[in-house]
Enzyme design. Sequence first.
Site, short mmCIF file in Angstrom:
data_model
loop_
_atom_site.label_atom_id
_atom_site.label_comp_id
_atom_site.label_asym_id
_atom_site.label_seq_id
_atom_site.Cartn_x
_atom_site.Cartn_y
_atom_site.Cartn_z
CG ASP A 134 -2.06 1.00 1.08
OD1 ASP A 134 -2.38 1.39 -0.05
OD2 ASP A 134 -2.61 1.40 2.13
CG HIS A 141 -4.33 10.70 2.37
ND1 HIS A 141 -5.42 10.69 3.21
CD2 HIS A 141 -3.51 9.72 2.82
CE1 HIS A 141 -5.26 9.74 4.12
NE2 HIS A 141 -4.11 9.13 3.90
CD GLU A 207 -6.58 4.54 4.43
OE1 GLU A 207 -5.91 3.73 3.75
OE2 GLU A 207 -6.12 5.18 5.39
CD GLU A 209 -5.50 3.03 -0.52
OE1 GLU A 209 -4.64 2.41 -1.21
OE2 GLU A 209 -5.44 3.12 0.72
CG ASP A 241 -6.07 0.00 2.58
OD1 ASP A 241 -6.13 -1.19 2.93
OD2 ASP A 241 -5.14 0.76 2.90
CE LYS A 261 -4.73 0.51 6.22
NZ LYS A 261 -5.72 1.48 5.75
#
Length: 423
Positions: A134, A141, A207, A209, A241, A261
Amino acid sequence: MIKANDPSLKSWVEVPETSDFSIQNIPFGIFCASNIPHRTTTAIGDKVLDLAVLHNSGFFKEIELPDGIFEQSTLNNFMALGKPVARLVRNRLSDLLAVGNEELKSNESVCAEAFHEMSEVQMLMPVQVPNYTDFYSSEQHAFNVGTMFRGPENALMPNWKHLPVAYHGRASSIVVSGTDFHRPKGQTKAVDAEQPSFGPCKLLDFELEMAFITCKENPLGTPVSTADAVDHVFGFVLLNDWSARDIQKWEYVPLGPFLAKNFASHVSPWVVTMDALEPFIVSGPDQDPEVLPYLKYEGDAHFDINLQVALAPDSTEETVVANSNYKYMYWNVKQQVAHHTGNGCNLQVGDMYGSGTISGPEKEEYGSMLELTWRGEHPIQMKDGTERKFIQDGDTVIMRGYSEKNGVRVGFGEVKAKVLPAQ
Ligand code: CA
């Protein structure tokens, strides 16, 4: 121009105007249906097309393809044949689906077996992911998060504009859109608490992405240059994510993200090829300070892909909470691959590489609740009258993405998942 990208092409299969799956897209995915365990497929309009049926009926006889290549449970072996082979298959599918070509259209029995309504099949995880990386490549951001924790003067860490920062994530918990999951539990410590405690995450966040998937390996010890990077990249998916912000805050020192995560990351089921996205390549931002020689690149490598995040509380209408664009990245795919392999690290077929949360310059373009609500200080009003600081149980988060140019739309469909209460 790649043949299948010709904007003048039209399909004899009906494609609604707002469909992501025009004849210029031809993505790849894996579906299952009641009597079909798993098949490689493409999408056109509201239909999916079983490529195994076409293969077994001789429609790909001009292309060297192994028997059963479209009857596997993932795209990995197909991708490993290389981008030139995938390009031939995509061009051939484009031919077969184009107005004026009767080969497939006139074969009623093959059509009856090969076409399914998209709404009647289940899309599966398109690839088996050996490794997940990642990145953290959106400047806005990184600036927003840095500002919250260190103030605007020190928002970006000293390394940020010299290398595409990343960490190695967890591959086993990457799942396909529609896989509902339970709120994670973990260890947290409130600022005023003396002891940490274990329990459900209180600050669950998405998130926004994009992720690219590699299809070509490099031998261990052999870096891939920015010039060769694109040869290794098969295509893209949307990626949510998920992050447990409160767990992350307590656990990440000094080694970085871990249990905050790795409980779930969701991807969209259709892999849109690099080839299909070629018409939507745009230039990136000027990079200042100048990057080191191994990160310099020729040719544009950013993509103009409109992105949207919507939130639907249990059984109620969704509220759009963010609109962003993949073009806002600071670091691009060529630089990410060159940096990742700069020490000789070997890429594998099916590896997934998240872009990092994609935030644009405007407030409504931020790619996480952390930024959109600024740590919960400015809650978002939902259409059902409630408000959100972070994600609540029963919420479904939906991300969508598409590119559009010269009347051609190429999109990803959506990635969505519902958060169930902690177990
Ligand atoms: Ca991330």
